[in-house]
Design a protein around this motif. Sequence first.
Motif, mmCIF file in Angstrom:
data_model
loop_
_atom_site.group_PDB
_atom_site.id
_atom_site.type_symbol
_atom_site.label_atom_id
_atom_site.label_comp_id
_atom_site.label_asym_id
_atom_site.label_seq_id
_atom_site.Cartn_x
_atom_site.Cartn_y
_atom_site.Cartn_z
ATOM 1 N N PHE A 1 45.904 -84.232 -44.876
ATOM 2 C CA PHE A 1 45.910 -84.709 -43.512
ATOM 3 C C PHE A 1 46.345 -86.296 -43.306
ATOM 4 O O PHE A 1 46.732 -86.596 -42.095
ATOM 5 N N LEU B 1 41.481 -82.443 -48.320
ATOM 6 C CA LEU B 1 41.435 -83.611 -47.209
ATOM 7 C C LEU B 1 42.356 -84.742 -47.319
ATOM 8 O O LEU B 1 42.797 -85.097 -46.292
ATOM 9 N N VAL C 1 41.879 -83.632 -39.114
ATOM 10 C CA VAL C 1 40.853 -84.090 -40.124
ATOM 11 C C VAL C 1 39.578 -83.552 -39.430
ATOM 12 O O VAL C 1 38.349 -83.547 -40.305
#
Length: 289
Positions: free
Chosen positions: A250, A247, A184
């Motif tokens: 992750f 996002l 990330v």
Amino acid sequence: MSTPQTPMPQAPPEWQGAPGASYHPGYTSPIPVRPTHLGHALASEWTKIRSVRSTMWTLGVFVLLVVGIGLLTGVLVGDSDDGDLGGESALALGFFGLLLGIMCIITLGVLTTASEYGTGMIRTTMTACPSRGRVLMAKAIVFFTLSFTVTLLSAGFVAMVQVSLVTQAREPSGAEWLKGTVGVSLYVALLGLISLLIGSVIRHSAGAITIMIAAVLAPLVIALFMFSSSLQGLRDALFEYSIPNQLSVFYANSLSESGPSGWDPLWIILGVTAVVFAGALFLQERRDV
């Protein structure tokens, strides 16, 4: 009877002097002349990015959001009567703070380049280093390294605290730890790097920040308001490939049942970064500063 005069030594063809200047073959400049390289540009960009207030404020707010919201979420979930996350690990709680924190990384990325065009400082930069590709590469390396390091430290700290606070959640595996910290952080740093490149293309801080925030939020918001069944395919694509959804991948907690999974978001943004970098370099080589 005239006295013969000693002829003045002639300057070699490769000597470039000012008009009317005399040539002194025994003179040696006390200033060492060395060819410049990427290391000099890196040192210059590092000096600039660490000496401006925008770096301190944007990264300070980023750490405050990521750590503050992450710790608050961990405390609330850990102290609740129903602290079970439904089979998910506590790493998923880091998503909320990082989603807000990326706005700070985007802002800093844009300011790293666009602010120099706004103040005219870019003329001094290009005079000191005429190689525009070297300047852009140095800015990219310095910014990416800084943003990746700060994100990794913040995300890693929050992850360790959340796992220790939420004891009823599933213990994350080694692969989940790697994705929830290093993975990330790479994604966020690359997103900030795209912002830096957009800033060099737009050359206007407010405009570039607006474009990047729209790129982060607009696909998800537009997808939420597509109610027609004929737009089902487009709605799903916008939702699956929106930055918030990528996002969340992750943290093994994707917002959709299909679309990118595993390390796919990292390869996607890496490809987008390469395309934007090539475009920014092409425009920078062909436009005046």
